[in-house]
Design a protein around this motif. Structure first.
Motif, short mmCIF file in Angstrom:
data_model
loop_
_atom_site.label_atom_id
_atom_site.label_comp_id
_atom_site.label_asym_id
_atom_site.label_seq_id
_atom_site.Cartn_x
_atom_site.Cartn_y
_atom_site.Cartn_z
N TYR A 24 0.81 -1.21 0.00
CA TYR A 24 0.00 0.00 0.00
C TYR A 24 0.85 1.27 0.00
N GLN A 39 -5.90 6.37 1.17
CA GLN A 39 -7.02 5.46 1.43
C GLN A 39 -8.32 6.23 1.67
N SER A 43 -11.54 6.12 -1.09
CA SER A 43 -12.88 5.66 -0.72
C SER A 43 -13.93 6.73 -0.97
N THR A 49 -13.18 0.73 -0.68
CA THR A 49 -11.81 0.85 -0.22
C THR A 49 -10.83 0.28 -1.23
N VAL A 50 -9.55 0.58 -1.04
CA VAL A 50 -8.50 0.03 -1.89
C VAL A 50 -8.52 -1.49 -1.82
N ASP A 192 -9.08 -0.61 5.64
CA ASP A 192 -9.62 -1.35 4.50
C ASP A 192 -10.84 -2.18 4.87
#
Length: 304
Positions: A24, A39, A43, A49-50, A192
């Motif tokens: 990440y 992140q 979103s 989310t990623v 996440d």
């Protein structure tokens, strides 16, 4: 910062390394951002989310691989980062609705999650009322629920609605102790897997200090309510609010949906970017007949 281009760069990196272990830190670096900021912004812009994007893409591609009939299930599982056939089968069934073995027999029943391509859609000039406000440190008291998914999509609406419906006793208790202050909903600890959603009130100091003092309250059930103290640091916020109407919920949800516009247009024009603090929604319910909801987004100056 041009967040649309930044996120697209990161998405392209993810796609180029979709069968590898994805770092990440490296993903965020492609968008010239820290992991924390990336992140949150991802979103907001994308609605998931990623991690959700990576999982959905991998399972979508895994379904295509199995439908071709040329690869073994174990090989496909390992290819897309699953350590065992069981964990792969569980995730695959949750996404596609069928087991991997069935996908090899009938690929027509598979779901598809396409590669993300971000585009800017310009709509004509619109007016959005907002103000920049410095807010001192606050101490709130409330209860927490762990919501799943990203905090900016339809899933948030469903979970928030369920929380309000199913915790009325706690809400009434806090409202009474706070002398009917406005409820604050706080969003923090975004990961996440989900985020913490707090329902809170700002209690007077004496009441807050004696909340669990049995000699003062005369009851011992308050410990079981799961109440927590939440410290909101001093910060600069951009504040958006609905109109004063009898039922502002529809306007509130529309305002939530305009976060992309807020993030990519309004904040940069003001020389600001999303800050690190928690986000708040303040419900101005009582004693007005006409109500409104405010969204407080933490900000910081864009470093040049």
């Amino acid at each position: 910062m041009d967040w649309i281009s930044a996120i697209q760069n990161s998405v392209d990196y993810i796609e180029d390394h979709i069968t590898e272990k994805i770092d990440y830190e490296e993903v965020a670096a492609q968008g010239f951002s820290s992991v924390y900021h990336f992140q949150r912004v991802f979103s907001i812009v994308c609605g998931f989310t990623v991690g959700e994007y990576i999982r959905r893409r991998r399972l979508s591609l895994a379904g295509k691989d199995l439908a071709s009939g040329h690869e073994k299930i174990l090989d496909v599982a390992l290819k897309y980062g699953y350590e065992s056939p069981d964990s792969f089968a569980k995730a695959f069934r949750k996404f596609h609705g069928i087991l991997p073995s069935a996908a090899r027999e009938n690929g027509n029943n598979l779901k598809s999650f396409s590669r993300l391509v971000l585009k800017i859609s310009m709509e004509g000039g619109t007016i959005m009322d907002y103000r920049i406000e410095e807010k001192d440190e606050m101490i709130l008291t409330g209860f927490r629920s762990r919501f799943s998914g990203a905090p900016y999509g339809d899933k948030r609406k469903q979970q928030e609605e369920q929380l309000f419906i199913s915790t009325r006793g706690k809400q009434w208790f806090l409202r009474g102790v706070s002398n009917s202050s406005d409820p604050h909903c706080v969003i923090t600890n975004i990961t996440d897997e989900g985020y913490d959603f707090y329902y809170c009130h700002q209690l007077p100091k004496w009441e807050r200090d004696n909340l669990l003092n049995h000699e003062v309250t005369g009851v011992d059930f308050i410990e079981g309510m799961g109440l927590e103290t939440i410290l909101i640091p001093k910060s600069t916020y951009v504040v958006f609010e609905t109109k004063d109407i009898k039922d502002p919920i529809c306007d509130y949800m529309e305002l939530l949906g305009r976060r992309i516009e807020i993030l990519t247009q309004w904040l940069p024009e003001a020389g600001l970017q999303l800050g690190k603090g928690p986000e708040m929604c303040i419900y101005h319910w009582i004693p007005k007949n006409e109500r409104n909801v405010q969204i407080w987004m933490p900000t910081e100056k864009i470093s040049r």
